[in-house]
Motif scaffolding. Sequence first.
Motif, mmCIF file in Angstrom:
data_model
loop_
_atom_site.group_PDB
_atom_site.id
_atom_site.type_symbol
_atom_site.label_atom_id
_atom_site.label_comp_id
_atom_site.label_asym_id
_atom_site.label_seq_id
_atom_site.Cartn_x
_atom_site.Cartn_y
_atom_site.Cartn_z
ATOM 1 N N THR A 237 0.677 -1.156 0.111
ATOM 2 C CA THR A 237 0.042 -0.121 -0.020
ATOM 3 C C THR A 237 1.041 1.120 -0.084
ATOM 4 O O THR A 237 0.473 2.262 -0.813
ATOM 5 N N MET A 238 2.044 1.306 1.005
ATOM 6 C CA MET A 238 2.961 2.402 0.603
ATOM 7 C C MET A 238 3.582 2.665 -0.635
ATOM 8 O O MET A 238 3.867 3.684 -1.039
ATOM 9 N N ALA A 239 3.736 1.455 -1.310
ATOM 10 C CA ALA A 239 4.340 1.621 -2.880
ATOM 11 C C ALA A 239 3.237 2.018 -3.480
ATOM 12 O O ALA A 239 3.572 3.140 -4.586
ATOM 13 N N LEU A 240 1.863 1.821 -3.727
ATOM 14 C CA LEU A 240 0.953 2.491 -4.327
ATOM 15 C C LEU A 240 0.863 3.988 -3.810
ATOM 16 O O LEU A 240 0.570 4.655 -4.815
ATOM 17 N N ALA A 241 1.112 4.316 -2.631
ATOM 18 C CA ALA A 241 1.067 5.660 -2.389
ATOM 19 C C ALA A 241 1.996 6.584 -2.932
ATOM 20 O O ALA A 241 1.889 7.838 -3.235
ATOM 21 N N SER B 17 12.469 -2.552 -4.976
ATOM 22 C CA SER B 17 13.560 -2.998 -3.923
ATOM 23 C C SER B 17 12.329 -3.712 -2.918
ATOM 24 O O SER B 17 12.618 -4.568 -2.134
ATOM 25 N N THR B 18 11.409 -2.851 -2.666
ATOM 26 C CA THR B 18 10.691 -3.254 -1.565
ATOM 27 C C THR B 18 9.965 -4.503 -1.716
ATOM 28 O O THR B 18 9.678 -5.560 -1.143
ATOM 29 N N PHE B 19 9.229 -4.735 -2.886
ATOM 30 C CA PHE B 19 8.711 -5.638 -3.484
ATOM 31 C C PHE B 19 9.606 -7.021 -3.310
ATOM 32 O O PHE B 19 9.198 -8.154 -3.178
#
Length: 605
Positions: A427-431, A456-458
Amino acid sequence: MGCDIELSPSSCRPLGPHPDSTIHSFAPHDAMPNTRPRRLLRNSKACDFCHKRRIKCQPSSLDSTRCQNCADFDLVCEFTRPSRRARSINTSNAPDANPEPRPSGRTGTAEDTWSVAKNDRNSDQPLSSTWQRFARASTPVVKKLLCLYQEIVHPIFPFFDSVHLEQRIGRLEHVHNRSFFCSVMAACAVTSARLRDGALRSSTSGAEKPFDIVPEAYYCAAEEALPDDLLHCHDFDHLRGYALLALASIQDAQIAAMQKYIGQYFTVLAINNWHDEACWPQDLSIEEIEERRRVYWSMYTLDVYSAIVWDGCVHFQEAHAKVCYPGVANVQPRASQDGTHWIVGWNFTTDLYRILEHDLSRLRSRSSKFALGGRPSIPPGSLIVSSQDLANELFSSLPAVFKQLPPATGDVNQDIYGFQAANIQATMALARIVYLTLDEDVDLDKKCSVVSDVLSTFHQVPNAYLRAISTPLIYHIGGIGTILGSVMEGPMSYSSCLRVRDLLLSMAALLESLEAVLHQSAGAAQSLRQLVSRVQEYMDSREPRATEGGDDVHRPSNLSGEGTRVTWDNAILNDLSPQFQLPEELLQDWEWPFTMSNNYLSFQF
């Protein structure tokens, strides 16, 4: 709820002709030559049960009087519906014929018979005898799927209280209660689809055993139990059924059906004023109140998510809500880590979507031709910093258990925290993607930086949790594709082209890790790698030769200063090379199937 019940293989395999569907032959006409092949005719009419489920009807190997489906579920194999072929027969020669009335102007299709079966279906009507027999016979399979629902769907969409659900199934309430049957069948559809797509299962649920499940069968059963008139829909189980059918539609990338059921969910919510807890029944137990709160905020997040990804409308804004957040009490599983309950992380994800709702509203107001108030006079960049700082501040105050991404253990009580941490990161990536679009002066470096951080997060999230997010994750990655597509369509230097190439390869690697289980992503990674090969060939053809002094203007340098930029490897690349644009024919064959269709999430040059 026990988890040691095995699915019957015969209950899920494709069905064929009914045993009474005998094959007849006829002798050729005398005037016809003997060499003409003999034509075979057969009765293609399915039994009533198979016809309602819209599946094939095949003979049973053990019972000659019933088809395989009816034998598996111990049903009477009936053929009581009128035959469509009989309509062409002169009724004067058939005094016993009693054809069903049909609306004028419509042709004879399967939908006509289907509509007769659905006539006058309301939420207070009991199930038909056929569906009651189906519900009773399929109870062992339903118990198994609902047990798995609590493991693989409940951490993100906690629509049921497990104890209350087990009690209702134990009373066979789904056999007699149409609305509860609807929500149970829809939950089975979501669960079986997630299982098909490789969702994580605990070590006690028989994960080593193969499951041959047909999600469409449960999906059709849930649809059959929906009321015809939403004005008469006053049962929470039907509301929950609409929500679950929307989830099942997303899982199979049926976006139009998803929009339909999200719309019907919010229609029923508005008719009954259930966005206000004061309008809920006064005799609800604590467990039922918490169920309703979790369903409400789950669908709020799904509504905002669909508005971002598919350019839809936010049906109920947070300002409309008079529903409290779910509490810690009476939430399964009850275990906590370091005194922290998993619902705390779940509520934080809802906070992120509330921030996203406001950012999307500002973004659309900026792009709308009907913004009567005009564009707000806010200094450039301050809006992005404000919303991003708020999200970061909330994240920093979270307990540490929601900031860690440990490997999945197979223990439901432990892995539910990993589910929350993975969903928070997604969700933070989408944000971040939405934040990026709010910046009107975003440049190539900033786009690539955001994409690099998100990828990198994924890559840090264990695959088991990515599978738990399931199909919606593909559309998160679609946002990355939108950003990179805008970069490749604009002017680039040689070094920036190299950076985009590496990001595309990283994106392909992420998709390859999901393709084995998420069938919606099949072929996407290979398509990306083919694009990278074409881009690399074009770059090689343009690569400048070394100068007379032996220096390549694109070779990494240890010098820093004006005209240089720091790249992903902390290497200093000279970026004084001339800008160029990739040829259109290089990109026209790249059919990236998961880019977001939201016109607001685009970048102009």
